[in-house]
Design an enzyme around this catalytic site. Structure first.
Site, PDB file in Angstrom:
ATOM      1  N   ASP A 260      29.561  46.337  42.450  1.00 28.11           N
ATOM      2  CA  ASP A 260      29.517  47.323  43.612  1.00 28.11           C
ATOM      3  C   ASP A 260      30.518  48.334  43.398  1.00 28.11           C
ATOM      4  O   ASP A 260      31.675  47.883  43.323  1.00 28.11           O
ATOM      5  CB  ASP A 260      29.440  46.718  45.002  1.00 28.11           C
TER       6      ASP A 260
ATOM      7  N   HIS B  66      29.865  40.750  37.905  1.00 28.99           N
ATOM      8  CA  HIS B  66      28.838  40.333  37.183  1.00 28.99           C
ATOM      9  C   HIS B  66      28.543  40.571  35.934  1.00 28.99           C
ATOM     10  O   HIS B  66      29.012  41.714  35.509  1.00 28.99           O
ATOM     11  CB  HIS B  66      27.596  40.308  37.938  1.00 28.99           C
TER      12      HIS B  66
ATOM     13  N   SER C 233      39.372  46.658  42.482  1.00 29.98           N
ATOM     14  CA  SER C 233      40.136  47.395  41.510  1.00 29.98           C
ATOM     15  C   SER C 233      39.185  48.272  40.891  1.00 29.98           C
ATOM     16  O   SER C 233      38.167  48.913  41.267  1.00 29.98           O
ATOM     17  CB  SER C 233      41.296  46.658  40.924  1.00 29.98           C
TER      18      SER C 233
END
Length: 296
Positions: free
Chosen positions: A100, A157, A263
């Site tokens: 995200d 992921h 980050s």
């Protein structure tokens, strides 16, 4: 790769950038890491509620949807999501977004140069800790840089099925990596602390890089646990078998790592291997699991 006109920074922008160079990055990051691990009961829950409200964190999609369910701030920050909160694109020829956040930049690697932000470039070799052999695999390839803001889900992921070949821990600076500083601090991603993960895939090699930042107290992977701390002064390489019982095989959409604050994630793909979705330009929001590219 889109080139944007470079604007001369204002006085206050220059002050903001200069502050990054004198800011005590490591002590503050260590303090933030310590504070984020403290179990202070109602105080911790108040901090989490305040943070969630300030940054508009959507706790309803987390497995634990109440601030009082978390013992520490770090537990809240790397909160797992409910099943199916991020459906994984099921097209066998498609790669999915790893995190995200927002696209910082994306596009073609021009020979060995990647666009950081307006007018700023950095090289594959510097990004990959002077590993020339690895850098050569991605010349004229493609890259995408994803910035994770404080409100975002901070687990990372896999964009595709892959087998781990190598991991490199690179010590470095801890500059903030927000879009403003990406436009004004040269070689930002190649200067900051980072964890480089090289994988084998059906379309060739792929690299996924976790880039640290100010108050990114630690980065972790599912196969090695927390990588930092401790923080070393030297580059450390780890090599992995690609077959047998000890091999690390990860599936598309499977978790591979996490940030405890921070980050940025950078993905590298070889020449003529993938074709990015056209809409994934700088500033576009990303959701883990949605379509990133198709395999050529």
């Amino acid at each position: 790769m889109s080139l944007k006109p470079y604007a001369t920074p204002t006085y206050w922008q220059r002050v903001k950038v200069a502050f990054q160079y004198i800011f005590p990055q490591l002590p503050v990051t260590r303090l933030a890491g310590w504070l984020a691990e403290q179990k202070w009961g109602a105080v911790t829950h108040f901090i989490i509620r305040t943070f969630a409200k300030q940054y508009k964190v959507n706790l309803s999609e987390a497995q634990k949807s109440n601030a009082s369910d978390y013992a520490t701030f770090n537990e809240f920050f790397i909160r797992p999501l409910k099943e199916n909160a991020r459906p994984i694109n099921q097209d066998a020829q498609a790669l999915c977004l790893p995190a995200d956040g927002k696209v910082s930049e994306s596009g073609k690697i021009e020979d060995d140069r990647l666009l950081q932000a307006k007018g700023h470039f950095f090289t594959l070799e510097t990004l990959l800790a002077n590993d020339q052999e690895m850098a050569n695999k991605f010349k004229d390839g493609h890259f995408i840089t994803t910035y994770l803001s404080p409100r975002d889900y901070h687990r990372v992921h896999m964009p595709c099925d892959a087998t781990l070949r190598k991991m490199i821990y690179v010590p470095g600076e801890l500059f903030s990596v927000n879009p403003f500083l990406a436009e004004h601090v040269p070689n930002l991603f190649a200067r900051n602390e980072r964890v480089i993960c090289e994988f084998e895939t059906e379309f060739g090699p792929m690299v996924q890089i976790l880039v640290g930042a100010t108050i990114t107290a630690s980065m972790s992977t599912v196969w090695a646990g927390i990588i930092n701390p401790p923080r070393t002064k030297e580059v450390v390489e780890y090599h992995y078998e690609t077959s047998g019982e000890t091999a690390v095989h990860l599936k598309k959409g499977q978790e591979m790592g996490a940030f405890r604050l921070g980050s940025t994630v950078i993905n590298l793909f070889p020449k003529d291997s993938v074709e990015f979705e056209a809409h994934l330009q700088a500033g576009v929001e990303t959701r883990m699991g949605e379509r990133l590219a198709k395999i050529k």
